[in-house]
Design a protein around this motif. Structure first.
Motif, PDB file in Angstrom:
ATOM      1  N   SER A  63       0.534  -1.266  -0.053  1.00 29.52           N
ATOM      2  CA  SER A  63      -0.060   0.030  -0.300  1.00 29.52           C
ATOM      3  C   SER A  63       0.430   1.769  -0.241  1.00 29.52           C
ATOM      4  O   SER A  63       0.368   2.554  -0.854  1.00 29.52           O
TER       5      SER A  63
ATOM      6  N   GLU B 108     -10.993   2.785  -2.031  1.00 33.72           N
ATOM      7  CA  GLU B 108     -11.078   2.119  -1.628  1.00 33.72           C
ATOM      8  C   GLU B 108     -11.814   0.723  -2.684  1.00 33.72           C
ATOM      9  O   GLU B 108     -11.980  -0.309  -3.343  1.00 33.72           O
TER      10      GLU B 108
ATOM     11  N   VAL C  92      -8.501  -1.506  -3.711  1.00 39.35           N
ATOM     12  CA  VAL C  92      -7.322  -1.246  -3.192  1.00 39.35           C
ATOM     13  C   VAL C  92      -7.284  -1.191  -1.587  1.00 39.35           C
ATOM     14  O   VAL C  92      -8.314  -1.230  -1.312  1.00 39.35           O
TER      15      VAL C  92
END
Length: 387
Positions: free
Chosen positions: A3, A128, A133
């Motif tokens: 990330s 997200e 993600v």
């Protein structure tokens, strides 16, 4: 660390996590000048404490209103307006001529803090879901990093500025300029409309019931954070009886470092094992950390503070992620509820610890923190369906 690499290699994601850093850069800068403000207005400890509490009151007051604003103006616009006005608002407390004006200016800071906090967390949640993600934990890592930047850079700049106004104004200018430059990456993002099933005469408790569980876990987690922030140094002095007060800050320093590290690694772990399990493991680590602290050994206590920081680091980002994906409820509403209750825990934690310490001992206060963390562990095990 995936990330973190994703954020640093993509302007879309970096633009929003920079808001997290910006928020805490301004807070970290302001904290440096609290003693000067106290001295300037000749305030007692209780008076400056209430003034700071006014900031929290402003945040709590405005949190329920934020979903209305983000729905009307969009997440992106609300986020950039929030962080810009928040930065400017922090100039106010430095120039207020009276105690009453200081309290009012900090209340105003709290209002825009609440707007920015809810908007940016909901914005990350929306990203997200759209992009599939995981960056929430790393975003909170950037928040922690921002506080360190504000404190470190601010410490260096304090010697250059005799008047605090110019220092804070410079930091506000930098924060606003950088955020305006990056804002086009997320400016037009709006919250996804949620289809709510309506049944006449029936209040659908089942839809909001999961939020109460998440809210309690947030309150327990942030209550621990607030307690350690305010009482870790005193614990090392009074209970551990360290040889020098110069070492008193080591506990919170290690706690903060491990919290920042944990948040940068949290998204990758969450993607592999899921939010429920990572919350459970975080609570378990915190329980183990408190057992180390209660040995009253300096080395074991420092190790304990580090373990707790690592454990707690991943919980709040995961709770916000889970709240943002609750079915049938707009993400801004669910996140504002969980965050608001969590922040209430952050405010009450240090106060409760002080009361228990006065009535019994400070060590018993940390036994209380262990008990609350054990309850959170059991709830995360059975109510979040950890397998």
């Amino acid at each position: 660390m995936y990330s973190l690499r994703l954020i640093l290699s993509n302007w879309r994601y970096f633009s929003v996590v920079w808001v997290f850093s910006s928020l805490n850069i301004m807070i970290g800068t302001w904290v440096l000048y609290i003693p000067r403000v106290k001295e300037k207005l000749q305030l007692s400890d209780s008076e400056i404490g209430f003034a700071l509490f006014c900031l929290a009151l402003g945040l709590l007051f405005f949190i329920p209103i934020v979903p209305i604003i983000t729905k009307k103006f969009g997440l992106g616009r609300s986020t950039i307006v929030g962080v810009c006005v928040f930065s400017i608002a922090f100039i106010g407390p430095l120039i207020m001529p009276s105690y009453e004006a200081l309290c009012g200016s900090l209340f105003l800071v709290g209002i825009f803090s609440g707007l920015t906090d809810i908007a940016m967390n909901t914005l990350v949640s929306e990203m997200e879901k759209r992009d599939r993600v995981n960056i929430m934990s790393a975003a909170h890592g950037f928040f922690s990093l921002g506080g360190a930047i504000g404190a470190l850079v601010g410490t260096g700049l304090m010697s250059m500025f005799k008047i605090p106004f110019y220092h804070v104004a410079l930091m506000a200018f930098i924060v606003i300029t950088t955020n305006l430059f990056l804002a086009h990456q997320y400016l037009k993002i709006k919250e996804t409309e949620v289809e709510v099933e309506k049944k006449k005469g029936k209040f659908q408790l089942k839809k909001i019931k999961p939020l109460f569980i998440l809210a309690f876990l947030a309150m327990a987690t942030m209550g621990n954070e607030g307690a350690i922030e305010h009482w870790s140094s005193i614990y090392l002095i009074d209970v551990v009886e360290i040889s020098s007060d110069n070492y008193a800050g080591f506990g919170f320093t290690i706690f903060s470092i491990m919290m920042t590290v944990g948040r940068f690694f949290g998204d990758g772990i969450s993607a592999k094992i899921g939010s429920a399990k990572i919350v459970f493991l975080g609570c378990l680590m915190a329980v183990i950390g408190y057992l180390f602290i209660l040995t009253s050994s300096f080395i074991f206590s420092l190790l304990g503070f580090g373990i707790i920081g690592l454990g707690l680091s991943v919980i709040i980002p995961e709770l916000i992620r889970m709240a943002g994906t609750t079915k049938g409820i707009a993400a801004s509403k669910s996140i504002s509820f969980v965050t608001g209750v969590g922040f209430l825990g952050f405010l009450l934690g240090p106060i409760i610890i002080g009361y228990i310490s006065d009535s019994f001992t400070l060590k018993m206060s940390f036994v209380f923190l262990l008990s609350i963390t054990l309850i959170a562990l059991l709830i995360s095990m059975f109510k979040l369906r950890v397998k």
